[in-house]
Design a protein around this motif. Structure first.
Motif, short mmCIF file in Angstrom:
data_model
loop_
_atom_site.label_atom_id
_atom_site.label_comp_id
_atom_site.label_asym_id
_atom_site.label_seq_id
_atom_site.Cartn_x
_atom_site.Cartn_y
_atom_site.Cartn_z
N TYR A 208 10.24 6.11 0.50
CA TYR A 208 9.47 5.84 1.50
C TYR A 208 9.95 4.59 2.42
N ASN B 101 1.15 6.64 -8.30
CA ASN B 101 0.50 7.48 -7.25
C ASN B 101 0.06 6.56 -6.24
N LEU B 102 -0.19 5.30 -6.32
CA LEU B 102 -0.49 4.25 -4.91
C LEU B 102 0.55 4.38 -4.16
N ILE C 138 -5.88 9.61 -7.45
CA ILE C 138 -5.96 9.78 -5.65
C ILE C 138 -7.00 9.02 -5.25
N TYR D 123 0.48 5.77 -0.41
CA TYR D 123 -0.29 5.07 0.58
C TYR D 123 -0.06 3.86 0.95
N VAL E 251 -5.69 0.64 -1.86
CA VAL E 251 -4.76 0.47 -0.52
C VAL E 251 -5.59 -0.32 0.50
N GLU E 252 -7.05 -0.34 0.29
CA GLU E 252 -7.98 -0.87 1.35
C GLU E 252 -7.99 -2.41 0.83
N ALA F 173 -6.30 5.22 -5.81
CA ALA F 173 -4.81 5.04 -4.87
C ALA F 173 -5.73 4.60 -3.44
N LYS F 174 -6.62 5.43 -2.95
CA LYS F 174 -7.25 5.34 -1.67
C LYS F 174 -8.18 4.07 -1.81
N THR G 87 2.57 3.29 2.46
CA THR G 87 3.10 3.48 3.94
C THR G 87 2.18 3.07 5.01
N LEU G 88 0.85 2.90 4.54
CA LEU G 88 -0.24 2.83 5.76
C LEU G 88 -0.12 1.21 6.18
#
Length: 246
Positions: free
Chosen positions: A143, A116-117, A90, A120, A97-98, A93-94, A122-123
């Protein structure tokens, strides 16, 4: 909803740890496992029987082993990999996504780290994802993310699409970024895995991407398996939940 007895849940956790130990050592004794996992030898033997009945290991006198030839065709199931280091994945993944921009074209392999990515993603807006992961295809669809399958031969035990058809599909695209994982990153910088077929798909994704990032839980650092993917110098970077001594 299914409720597991505490003992049953503990057995599954031990079996997962036994598999992880065997992936590293290829062969291990009952006494070593009992000491490592703080369990009785009788409990370890029962776990080994369950794992052998599932076709994942081979019991030998005084312990168990995994044969490399069988690993190449019968992978440790995706469901086992999905349980490993979920909190770490997790955090990874955070961070990953950056690195993504709106309108990016993204390659995702069949790893649970890449899977698991997906929430994220969807951001971001107007992404296109090309993936070799069967579970990833379904999740991306849920998604509403534009998704393309690599196609290819299915390895059912790890829900991965591989082979020439997958390579051809990947070669049709020029991705902005590729995210993938592997079983281990050695201290001398080699990305390694137990699956040569999945590694070949990853190589193609790296070749056809502007940037490529390894998603790696820190517990995989310092581990080396029998099939080389590439050296760390061939990719853009490593995304980990912790700083690595590289």
């Amino acid at each position: 909803m299914i409720f597991l007895r505490e003992g049953a849940q503990m057995n599954k956790e031990r079996e997962k740890e036994i598999l992880k130990a065997l992936l590293i050592n290829k062969k291990i004794s009952v006494s070593e496992l009992a000491k490592k996992l703080f369990a009785s030898e009788a409990s370890i033997r029962r776990d080994l029987v369950n794992l052998e009945n599932s076709g994942l290991i081979k019991r030998i006198h005084g312990g168990a082993m995994i044969e490399e030839k069988s690993i190449s065709t019968q992978k440790i199931p995706f469901v086992i990999r999905e349980l490993e280091q979920s909190d770490a994945k997790i955090e990874i993944a955070k961070k990953a996504v950056e690195l993504i921009n709106d309108y990016d074209v993204i390659f995702l392999d069949s790893s649970s780290s890449a899977y698991n990515l997906i929430p994220y993603l969807t951001l971001k807006n107007h992404l296109t994802v090309i993936t070799s992961g069967v579970k990833a295809l379904s999740k991306l669809g849920e998604y509403g993310i534009k998704t393309i399958s690599t196609g290819g031969e299915l390895i059912s035990s790890c829900n991965a699409l591989v082979g020439e058809e997958a390579y051809k599909t990947i070669a049709h695209f020029n991705a902005d970024i590729a995210f993938f994982s592997c079983r281990g990153l050695s201290e001398d910088g080699w990305l390694t895995d137990i699956s040569d077929k999945e590694n070949h798909v990853r190589k193609k994704m790296i070749e056809h991407s502007k940037k490529s990032f390894l998603l790696l839980a820190s517990e995989k650092f310092g581990k080396k398996y029998f099939h080389n993917l590439c050296h760390i110098s061939r990719i853009s970077g490593v995304i980990c939940e912790k700083d690595l001594p590289l």
